[in-house]
Design a protein around this motif. Structure first.
Motif, PDB file in Angstrom:
ATOM      1  N   LEU A   1      23.506   7.581  -4.881  1.00  0.00           N
ATOM      2  CA  LEU A   1      23.272   7.537  -5.941  1.00  0.00           C
ATOM      3  C   LEU A   1      21.718   8.705  -6.154  1.00  0.00           C
ATOM      4  CD1 LEU A   1      23.215   3.711  -5.680  1.00  0.00           C
ATOM      5  CD2 LEU A   1      24.153   5.709  -7.820  1.00  0.00           C
ATOM      6  N   VAL A   2      21.216   8.869  -4.862  1.00  0.00           N
ATOM      7  CA  VAL A   2      20.542   9.890  -4.310  1.00  0.00           C
ATOM      8  C   VAL A   2      20.497  11.184  -3.965  1.00  0.00           C
ATOM      9  CG1 VAL A   2      18.008  10.387  -3.609  1.00  0.00           C
ATOM     10  CG2 VAL A   2      18.097   8.242  -4.825  1.00  0.00           C
TER      11      VAL A   2
ATOM     12  N   MET B   1       8.188   4.041 -15.851  1.00  0.00           N
ATOM     13  CA  MET B   1       8.284   5.073 -14.822  1.00  0.00           C
ATOM     14  C   MET B   1       7.636   3.607 -13.704  1.00  0.00           C
ATOM     15  SD  MET B   1       6.300   7.820 -14.504  1.00  0.00           S
ATOM     16  CE  MET B   1       5.368   8.125 -13.279  1.00  0.00           C
TER      17      MET B   1
ATOM     18  N   GLN C   1      13.099   3.333  -1.509  1.00  0.00           N
ATOM     19  CA  GLN C   1      14.346   3.861  -1.136  1.00  0.00           C
ATOM     20  C   GLN C   1      15.473   3.115  -2.068  1.00  0.00           C
ATOM     21  OE1 GLN C   1      16.269   5.457   2.421  1.00  0.00           O
ATOM     22  NE2 GLN C   1      18.088   4.835   2.364  1.00  0.00           N
TER      23      GLN C   1
ATOM     24  N   PRO D   1      12.258   5.995 -14.283  1.00  0.00           N
ATOM     25  CA  PRO D   1      11.656   7.587 -12.886  1.00  0.00           C
ATOM     26  C   PRO D   1      10.888   6.976 -12.016  1.00  0.00           C
ATOM     27  CG  PRO D   1      11.208   8.467 -15.908  1.00  0.00           C
ATOM     28  CD  PRO D   1      11.868   6.841 -15.928  1.00  0.00           C
ATOM     29  N   VAL D   2      11.644   7.694 -10.998  1.00  0.00           N
ATOM     30  CA  VAL D   2       9.941   6.692  -9.325  1.00  0.00           C
ATOM     31  C   VAL D   2       9.672   7.785  -9.539  1.00  0.00           C
ATOM     32  CG1 VAL D   2      10.701   5.402  -8.243  1.00  0.00           C
ATOM     33  CG2 VAL D   2      11.864   5.137  -9.235  1.00  0.00           C
ATOM     34  N   LEU D   3       8.048   7.577  -9.759  1.00  0.00           N
ATOM     35  CA  LEU D   3       7.040   8.667  -8.558  1.00  0.00           C
ATOM     36  C   LEU D   3       7.098   7.628  -7.415  1.00  0.00           C
ATOM     37  CD1 LEU D   3       5.489  10.922  -9.058  1.00  0.00           C
ATOM     38  CD2 LEU D   3       3.717   9.287  -9.859  1.00  0.00           C
ATOM     39  N   VAL D   4       7.078   8.508  -6.169  1.00  0.00           N
ATOM     40  CA  VAL D   4       7.010   7.877  -4.973  1.00  0.00           C
ATOM     41  C   VAL D   4       5.558   8.756  -4.034  1.00  0.00           C
ATOM     42  CG1 VAL D   4       7.886   7.756  -2.649  1.00  0.00           C
ATOM     43  CG2 VAL D   4       9.955   7.640  -4.619  1.00  0.00           C
TER      44      VAL D   4
ATOM     45  N   ILE E   1      14.482   1.302  -4.536  1.00  0.00           N
ATOM     46  CA  ILE E   1      14.219   1.590  -6.075  1.00  0.00           C
ATOM     47  C   ILE E   1      14.925   2.876  -6.781  1.00  0.00           C
ATOM     48  CG2 ILE E   1      11.939   1.488  -7.499  1.00  0.00           C
ATOM     49  CD1 ILE E   1      12.063  -1.478  -6.402  1.00  0.00           C
ATOM     50  N   VAL E   2      14.287   3.617  -6.157  1.00  0.00           N
ATOM     51  CA  VAL E   2      14.556   5.329  -5.921  1.00  0.00           C
ATOM     52  C   VAL E   2      16.145   5.297  -5.959  1.00  0.00           C
ATOM     53  CG1 VAL E   2      14.884   7.715  -5.599  1.00  0.00           C
ATOM     54  CG2 VAL E   2      12.937   6.597  -4.784  1.00  0.00           C
ATOM     55  N   GLU E   3      16.852   4.400  -5.727  1.00  0.00           N
ATOM     56  CA  GLU E   3      18.229   4.691  -5.996  1.00  0.00           C
ATOM     57  C   GLU E   3      19.404   4.195  -6.667  1.00  0.00           C
ATOM     58  OE1 GLU E   3      20.571   3.217  -2.120  1.00  0.00           O
ATOM     59  OE2 GLU E   3      20.055   5.638  -1.409  1.00  0.00           O
ATOM     60  N   GLN E   4      18.573   2.558  -7.381  1.00  0.00           N
ATOM     61  CA  GLN E   4      18.755   1.823  -7.860  1.00  0.00           C
ATOM     62  C   GLN E   4      17.835   1.653  -9.560  1.00  0.00           C
ATOM     63  OE1 GLN E   4      21.286   0.106  -7.612  1.00  0.00           O
ATOM     64  NE2 GLN E   4      21.940   0.599  -5.251  1.00  0.00           N
ATOM     65  N   SER E   5      17.068   1.962  -9.926  1.00  0.00           N
ATOM     66  CA  SER E   5      15.626   1.987 -11.072  1.00  0.00           C
ATOM     67  C   SER E   5      16.448   3.112 -12.046  1.00  0.00           C
ATOM     68  CB  SER E   5      14.361   2.813 -10.941  1.00  0.00           C
ATOM     69  OG  SER E   5      13.852   2.803 -11.575  1.00  0.00           O
ATOM     70  N   LYS E   6      16.536   2.236 -13.080  1.00  0.00           N
ATOM     71  CA  LYS E   6      17.267   3.409 -14.679  1.00  0.00           C
ATOM     72  C   LYS E   6      16.343   4.350 -14.691  1.00  0.00           C
ATOM     73  CE  LYS E   6      20.143  -0.041 -16.380  1.00  0.00           C
ATOM     74  NZ  LYS E   6      19.981  -1.514 -15.075  1.00  0.00           N
TER      75      LYS E   6
ATOM     76  N   ILE F   1       6.468   7.839 -21.515  1.00  0.00           N
ATOM     77  CA  ILE F   1       5.597   6.655 -20.676  1.00  0.00           C
ATOM     78  C   ILE F   1       4.921   6.356 -21.668  1.00  0.00           C
ATOM     79  CG2 ILE F   1       4.885   6.599 -18.176  1.00  0.00           C
ATOM     80  CD1 ILE F   1       6.683   9.368 -17.409  1.00  0.00           C
TER      81      ILE F   1
ATOM     82  N   VAL G   1       6.003  12.268  -5.662  1.00  0.00           N
ATOM     83  CA  VAL G   1       7.569  13.316  -5.743  1.00  0.00           C
ATOM     84  C   VAL G   1       7.896  12.429  -6.550  1.00  0.00           C
ATOM     85  CG1 VAL G   1       9.939  13.683  -5.524  1.00  0.00           C
ATOM     86  CG2 VAL G   1       8.563  14.307  -3.701  1.00  0.00           C
ATOM     87  N   LEU G   2       8.809  12.203  -8.125  1.00  0.00           N
ATOM     88  CA  LEU G   2       8.752  11.698  -9.267  1.00  0.00           C
ATOM     89  C   LEU G   2      10.356  11.920  -9.874  1.00  0.00           C
ATOM     90  CD1 LEU G   2       8.280  10.148 -11.777  1.00  0.00           C
ATOM     91  CD2 LEU G   2       8.192  12.087 -13.190  1.00  0.00           C
ATOM     92  N   VAL G   3      11.154  10.573  -9.304  1.00  0.00           N
ATOM     93  CA  VAL G   3      12.562  10.966  -9.119  1.00  0.00           C
ATOM     94  C   VAL G   3      13.379  10.174 -10.574  1.00  0.00           C
ATOM     95  CG1 VAL G   3      14.266  10.955  -8.507  1.00  0.00           C
ATOM     96  CG2 VAL G   3      12.506  11.168  -6.830  1.00  0.00           C
TER      97      VAL G   3
ATOM     98  N   ASP H   1      11.901  10.304 -23.285  1.00  0.00           N
ATOM     99  CA  ASP H   1      10.788   9.245 -23.931  1.00  0.00           C
ATOM    100  C   ASP H   1       9.178   9.311 -23.354  1.00  0.00           C
ATOM    101  OD1 ASP H   1      13.195   8.491 -24.329  1.00  0.00           O
ATOM    102  OD2 ASP H   1      13.870   7.257 -22.601  1.00  0.00           O
TER     103      ASP H   1
ATOM    104  N   LYS I   1      17.026  10.113 -12.776  1.00  0.00           N
ATOM    105  CA  LYS I   1      18.159  10.376 -13.481  1.00  0.00           C
ATOM    106  C   LYS I   1      18.634  10.628 -15.168  1.00  0.00           C
ATOM    107  CE  LYS I   1      17.925   6.878  -9.676  1.00  0.00           C
ATOM    108  NZ  LYS I   1      18.238   5.570  -9.211  1.00  0.00           N
TER     109      LYS I   1
END
Lengths: 153, 140
Positions: free
Chosen positions: A128-129, B105, B126, B135-138, B128-133, B4, A144-146, B2, A148
């Motif tokens: 997924l990542v 976001m 980890q 964007p995720v800012l870490v 959240i980054v994988e499963q979130s629909k 934010i 870092v903004l990820v 879209d 999809k």
């Protein structure tokens, strides 16, 4: 309140990297930031299993190098073409390990935000990542903004 | 792309969560978005029903409110912000909240108060980054 001045966006032509480009343009337009696109040609990764090819500069034939640079140019141009004239943007094409090259460029350009697609063109479709994004998340000094691509949702 | 409009910031009182709050405020300012701070007390609902005394629950709630109040106090008046407290498994609760509350976001620290100090990206971040629909800012 801090603002974003320099945004770094790694691009590889994948769907999620295009999404990262869109997100960067949206944000740069709002806070007057400059966008730096970076494309990393991973020649060592391609030829990694052949020791003779470890140093691309000395071993790759001129035409392969030219092809790779040409593809990188096209990917960068595709991103740059999406940016409205009101926003400053530059393209950088480098060779090396993608994660290290991106982190190094982030330091050199003193960026305050990296926007990256969750996964690029790597071979492991199930993840997924991607490994590059994951490495950036663990090692970058800036946020870092990820993002999809639609089909991943 | 879209716009934010609503940013979710999971908070747990850790340093990296504090830095996430600062980044989220910057983002909200730039995008004219609203902020939602979420504190998740990591307690299983069955445990709550079965054996946790009211005193313990009250202490947990109080700790969460302190963290939320501190986050809300950092936000300038020009930005709308709300605080929410939930119980459950943090990663699951955060994703459920993001999906049900129309979040555009998520801004979060790379690692919170988990016990494994060596890892660079915590298990909640980890997941959240994988499963979130969205964007995720870490934030480190």
């Amino acid at each position: 309140m801090a603002e974003y001045r320099h945004i770094l966006v790694p691009v590889d032509g994948s769907a999620s990297s295009l999404k990262a480009v869109e997100q960067a343009i949206e944000l740069a337009g709002l806070c007057d930031a400059e966008i730096n696109f970076i494309h990393v040609a991973n020649l060592n990764g391609v030829m990694g299993s052949y020791p003779a090819f470890v140093s691309p500069r000395s071993n790759f034939s001129g035409s392969i190098l030219e092809d790779v640079v040409e593809i990188g140019r096209k990917i960068l141009d595709q991103a740059l073409d999406m940016v409205p004239q009101s926003i400053k943007a530059k393209g950088h094409c480098v060779n090396g390990n993608p994660a290290s090259a991106i982190l190094q460029e982030a330091e050199v350009l003193n960026v305050d935000l990296i926007i990256v697609g969750s996964r690029g063109l790597g071979v492991l479709k199930g993840t997924l990542v991607g490994s590059v994004s994951r490495s950036l998340l663990g090692n970058a000094n800036c946020p870092v903004l990820v993002v999809k691509a639609e089909e991943q949702k | 792309m879209d716009k934010i409009r609503r940013i979710l910031v999971p908070v747990d009182g850790s340093e990296s969560s504090d830095r996430a709050i600062a980044q989220a405020i910057t983002f909200a300012d730039v995008c004219e978005a609203k902020l939602a701070f979420l504190y998740v007390a990591n307690i299983n609902q069955l445990a709550i029903n079965a054996c946790l005394s009211d005193a313990i629950l009250e202490a947990v709630t109080k700790a969460g409110n302190v963290i939320l109040d501190k986050a809300l106090a950092d936000v300038p008046e020009s930005i709308t912000a709300e605080g929410f407290a939930e119980t459950g498994s943090p990663a699951v609760v955060i994703l459920d909240f993001a999906n049900s509350e129309g979040i555009d976001m998520i801004v979060m620290g790379s690692r919170g108060l988990g016990i494994v100090k060596g890892v660079l990206l915590g298990s909640v971040s980890q997941y959240i980054v994988e499963q979130s629909k969205c964007p995720v800012l870490v934030v480190k």
